[in-house]
Design a protein around this motif. Structure first.
Motif, PDB file in Angstrom:
ATOM      1  N   LEU A 165       0.830  -1.209   0.000  1.00 56.11           N
ATOM      2  CA  LEU A 165       0.000   0.000   0.000  1.00 56.11           C
ATOM      3  C   LEU A 165       0.870   1.266   0.000  1.00 56.11           C
ATOM      4  O   LEU A 165       0.569   2.237  -0.707  1.00 56.11           O
ATOM      5  N   SER A 166       1.955   1.233   0.775  1.00 51.06           N
ATOM      6  CA  SER A 166       2.796   2.431   0.884  1.00 51.06           C
ATOM      7  C   SER A 166       3.540   2.725  -0.416  1.00 51.06           C
ATOM      8  O   SER A 166       3.753   3.894  -0.760  1.00 51.06           O
ATOM      9  N   PHE A 167       3.941   1.679  -1.156  1.00 49.16           N
ATOM     10  CA  PHE A 167       4.666   1.902  -2.401  1.00 49.16           C
ATOM     11  C   PHE A 167       3.803   2.645  -3.417  1.00 49.16           C
ATOM     12  O   PHE A 167       4.303   3.452  -4.203  1.00 49.16           O
ATOM     13  N   ILE A 168       2.504   2.361  -3.396  1.00 51.26           N
ATOM     14  CA  ILE A 168       1.602   3.069  -4.312  1.00 51.26           C
ATOM     15  C   ILE A 168       1.534   4.553  -3.934  1.00 51.26           C
ATOM     16  O   ILE A 168       1.551   5.431  -4.808  1.00 51.26           O
ATOM     17  N   VAL A 169       1.504   4.836  -2.635  1.00 52.34           N
ATOM     18  CA  VAL A 169       1.486   6.237  -2.170  1.00 52.34           C
ATOM     19  C   VAL A 169       2.796   6.934  -2.535  1.00 52.34           C
ATOM     20  O   VAL A 169       2.806   8.079  -3.002  1.00 52.34           O
ATOM     21  N   ILE A 170       3.927   6.238  -2.325  1.00 55.19           N
ATOM     22  CA  ILE A 170       5.231   6.816  -2.650  1.00 55.19           C
ATOM     23  C   ILE A 170       5.327   7.104  -4.145  1.00 55.19           C
ATOM     24  O   ILE A 170       5.935   8.099  -4.562  1.00 55.19           O
ATOM     25  N   GLY A 171       4.703   6.238  -4.968  1.00 55.47           N
ATOM     26  CA  GLY A 171       4.688   6.479  -6.410  1.00 55.47           C
ATOM     27  C   GLY A 171       4.101   7.841  -6.745  1.00 55.47           C
ATOM     28  O   GLY A 171       4.566   8.526  -7.666  1.00 55.47           O
ATOM     29  N   PHE A 172       3.090   8.245  -5.969  1.00 54.78           N
ATOM     30  CA  PHE A 172       2.493   9.568  -6.173  1.00 54.78           C
ATOM     31  C   PHE A 172       3.372  10.674  -5.594  1.00 54.78           C
ATOM     32  O   PHE A 172       3.675  11.669  -6.266  1.00 54.78           O
ATOM     33  N   LEU A 173       3.814  10.492  -4.355  1.00 53.06           N
ATOM     34  CA  LEU A 173       4.529  11.567  -3.665  1.00 53.06           C
ATOM     35  C   LEU A 173       5.917  11.832  -4.233  1.00 53.06           C
ATOM     36  O   LEU A 173       6.424  12.948  -4.138  1.00 53.06           O
ATOM     37  N   SER A 174       6.561  10.815  -4.777  1.00 49.49           N
ATOM     38  CA  SER A 174       7.877  11.045  -5.381  1.00 49.49           C
ATOM     39  C   SER A 174       7.776  11.978  -6.572  1.00 49.49           C
ATOM     40  O   SER A 174       8.719  12.672  -6.940  1.00 49.49           O
ATOM     41  N   PHE A 175       6.599  11.987  -7.207  1.00 53.01           N
ATOM     42  CA  PHE A 175       6.229  12.964  -8.235  1.00 53.01           C
ATOM     43  C   PHE A 175       7.178  12.959  -9.442  1.00 53.01           C
ATOM     44  O   PHE A 175       7.254  13.935 -10.184  1.00 53.01           O
ATOM     45  N   GLY A 176       7.904  11.872  -9.611  1.00 48.00           N
ATOM     46  CA  GLY A 176       8.821  11.780 -10.747  1.00 48.00           C
ATOM     47  C   GLY A 176       9.951  12.788 -10.703  1.00 48.00           C
ATOM     48  O   GLY A 176      10.617  13.045 -11.709  1.00 48.00           O
ATOM     49  N   LEU A 177      10.219  13.348  -9.508  1.00 52.96           N
ATOM     50  CA  LEU A 177      11.180  14.451  -9.422  1.00 52.96           C
ATOM     51  C   LEU A 177      12.639  13.997  -9.548  1.00 52.96           C
ATOM     52  O   LEU A 177      13.501  14.794  -9.903  1.00 52.96           O
ATOM     53  N   GLU A 178      12.916  12.726  -9.257  1.00 52.69           N
ATOM     54  CA  GLU A 178      14.294  12.243  -9.412  1.00 52.69           C
ATOM     55  C   GLU A 178      14.711  12.287 -10.883  1.00 52.69           C
ATOM     56  O   GLU A 178      15.755  12.849 -11.235  1.00 52.69           O
ATOM     57  N   ASN A 179      13.886  11.697 -11.757  1.00 49.25           N
ATOM     58  CA  ASN A 179      14.164  11.755 -13.196  1.00 49.25           C
ATOM     59  C   ASN A 179      14.153  13.185 -13.707  1.00 49.25           C
ATOM     60  O   ASN A 179      14.966  13.573 -14.552  1.00 49.25           O
ATOM     61  N   THR A 180      13.211  13.970 -13.205  1.00 46.75           N
ATOM     62  CA  THR A 180      13.098  15.372 -13.622  1.00 46.75           C
ATOM     63  C   THR A 180      14.361  16.144 -13.242  1.00 46.75           C
ATOM     64  O   THR A 180      14.873  16.951 -14.039  1.00 46.75           O
TER      65      THR A 180
END
Length: 484
Positions: free
Chosen positions: A50-65
């Protein structure tokens, strides 16, 4: 050649920092499967799913960005980092405030109304971990693999110490005589033994934040926040974030549904064997840690396509070797890594591992749409993969076999890879046909060896050694160049 050598050294250092914590995690796996019943292990894995799905949202793709904007000539590196961290901090803080205010409602919906403390601990874990994403990326971007690895190792050692202390303190006479026993009593007053794991993770994540805090304090200031850049970064990151959420659902939906539609006992076995299959994810992540910043740095060079092509080929080659050796010796590995009562779901391991290898190749090829600033392509493809996952899980509703979600993972990632290659070949992927043909042959050969090893287990070592010799003879020149 110098570039290859530097890349190899950095990847080795990153590997140490990444492998050591995972070795500890596999020690945890053995310990947890011995200590917990399958239904208890199901609760543990369900919370992380459940937490990994939430982290998928909160990480917001900012590492790649961050990596993408870092190597654009018209942006200052310090401004890119400050802007990214401030965006991440705002998103994560908003999440923490909202989630804590709704904690009882959310825990009840998820089926944990008796354990709202699980959710409180996980909300804090997610908050701390997401804040650390960009500082850890900064270390990679600034060629500081030693610091990156040291932080990861310290993190897992803290977690290991706390888990061992909490699990063994209750029955240890000498522990009860120490001054720290009141800590154990305090933690035991609000959670159970499953909660001990989450508590240790929360403290480790907080420690991680303290370790990267000097980077944030030194590099990030409000003055370096650029509103126009922030808008551009968010626009770039949203498609990546949607793709990450789709990936997180792909990776975790099966475990969430098996728990709720079959039983906790079956989910416990399935989740434990899935962790063994994650050996392939370990290889992919190690490769990505060293390679991803390099890919972005090379994007403007005239020989970039050659390097992308060659590195992807090497990735596939070593991935398949890893696959053959892991699947060929799976029963030996299982004895060391997992208690017998969890062996029910062993058949999913080769399927999930190959699916993860497809995903690894897809991740390598995805660099092409990232460097042309079209991450929306990845979002569309991830949604296709997600649709396939939902279709397989729809079948799973009517036929409660845990093999169906496993084949869903395999098919989803395989189709995503094929779609990206077909799409990309018309636009930006320019791999030569000979290498593509060789890659397909390598895949088929590896699958054949695994099949023969499973069919004739007594000859498993013979098949594996033969495979390694044949691969070395076929790719001798490439191996020699790589060693040089």
């Amino acid at each position: 050649m110098i570039l290859y050598r530097k890349l190899a050294i950095q990847t080795i250092i990153y590997s140490i920092g990444f492998i050591f914590p995972r070795i500890i995690n596999y020690i945890f796996l053995k310990f947890f499967t011995l200590f917990f019943k399958r239904e208890e292990f199901s609760l543990y894995t369900d919370m992380y799913a459940l937490s990994f799905i939430v982290i998928g949202f909160l990480s917001f793709g900012l590492e790649n960005t961050y990596f993408r904007f870092l190597y654009k000539k018209n942006y200052n590196k310090e401004i890119v980092f400050s802007t990214g961290v401030i965006i991440q901090l705002l998103i994560s803080s908003f999440f923490l405030i909202i989630s804590i205010s709704l904690i009882r409602y959310l825990s009840s919906i998820a089926g944990y109304h008796n354990h709202p403390e699980y959710f409180l601990m996980f909300f804090l874990i997610i908050f701390f971990d997401t804040i650390c994403i960009l500082p850890m990326a900064w270390l990679r971007a600034n060629d500081k693999p030693l610091q990156y690895s040291a932080i990861n190792i310290v993190n897992v050692l803290i977690q290991l110490f706390i888990i061992m202390y909490l699990f063994f303190c209750s029955n240890n006479f000498f522990c009860k005589k120490t001054y720290f026993f009141f800590i154990f009593q305090w933690i035991s007053s609000f959670t159970d033994k499953i909660g001990y794991i989450f508590f240790s993770n929360m403290i480790a994540s907080l420690s991680n934040l303290f370790l990267v805090l000097p980077i944030i304090l030194k590099q990030v200031t409000i003055k370096k926040f650029n509103k126009i850049l922030a808008i551009n970064m968010v626009n770039y990151s949203v498609p990546i974030m949607l793709g990450t959420i789709a990936f997180s659902i792909n990776e975790n939906l099966d475990k969430i549904l098996i728990k709720r539609w079959i039983s906790d006992e079956i989910n416990g076995s399935y989740s434990a064997c899935y962790k063994i299959a994650s050996f392939m994810s370990l290889y992919i992540r190690i490769f990505r840690l060293g390679i991803e910043p390099f890919f972005f740095k090379k994007s403007k060079d005239s020989d970039a396509i050659y390097y992308y092509e060659e590195i992807t080929y090497i990735f596939v080659l070593f991935g398949l070797i890893f696959y053959v050796l892991a699947c060929g010796n799976i029963h030996v590995l299982m004895k060391f890594l997992m208690d017998k009562k969890y062996h029910l779901a062993i058949p999913i391991i080769p399927i999930i591992m190959m699916g993860n290898l497809f995903l690894g190749v897809y991740t390598n090829l995805s660099i092409f749409y990232k460097i042309i600033d079209k991450p929306i392509i990845g979002t569309y493809i991830s949604l296709i993969g997600l649709l396939i996952t939902f279709l397989f899980n729809a079948i799973f509703i009517y036929d409660n076999s845990f093999m169906i979600p496993a084949w869903g993972t395999f098919t989803s990632y395989g189709v995503m890879l094929i779609v990206l290659y077909i799409w990309g070949k018309k636009n930006f992927i320019k791999f030569c046909n000979k290498k593509i043909r060789n890659i397909i042959i390598h895949f088929l050969f590896a699958l054949f060896i695994v099949f023969m090893t499973k069919k004739e287990m007594r000859l498993g070592i013979f098949f594996q050694i033969s495979y390694l010799i044949i691969i070395f003879l076929l790719e001798k020149k490439r191996f020699i160049n790589l060693m040089k």
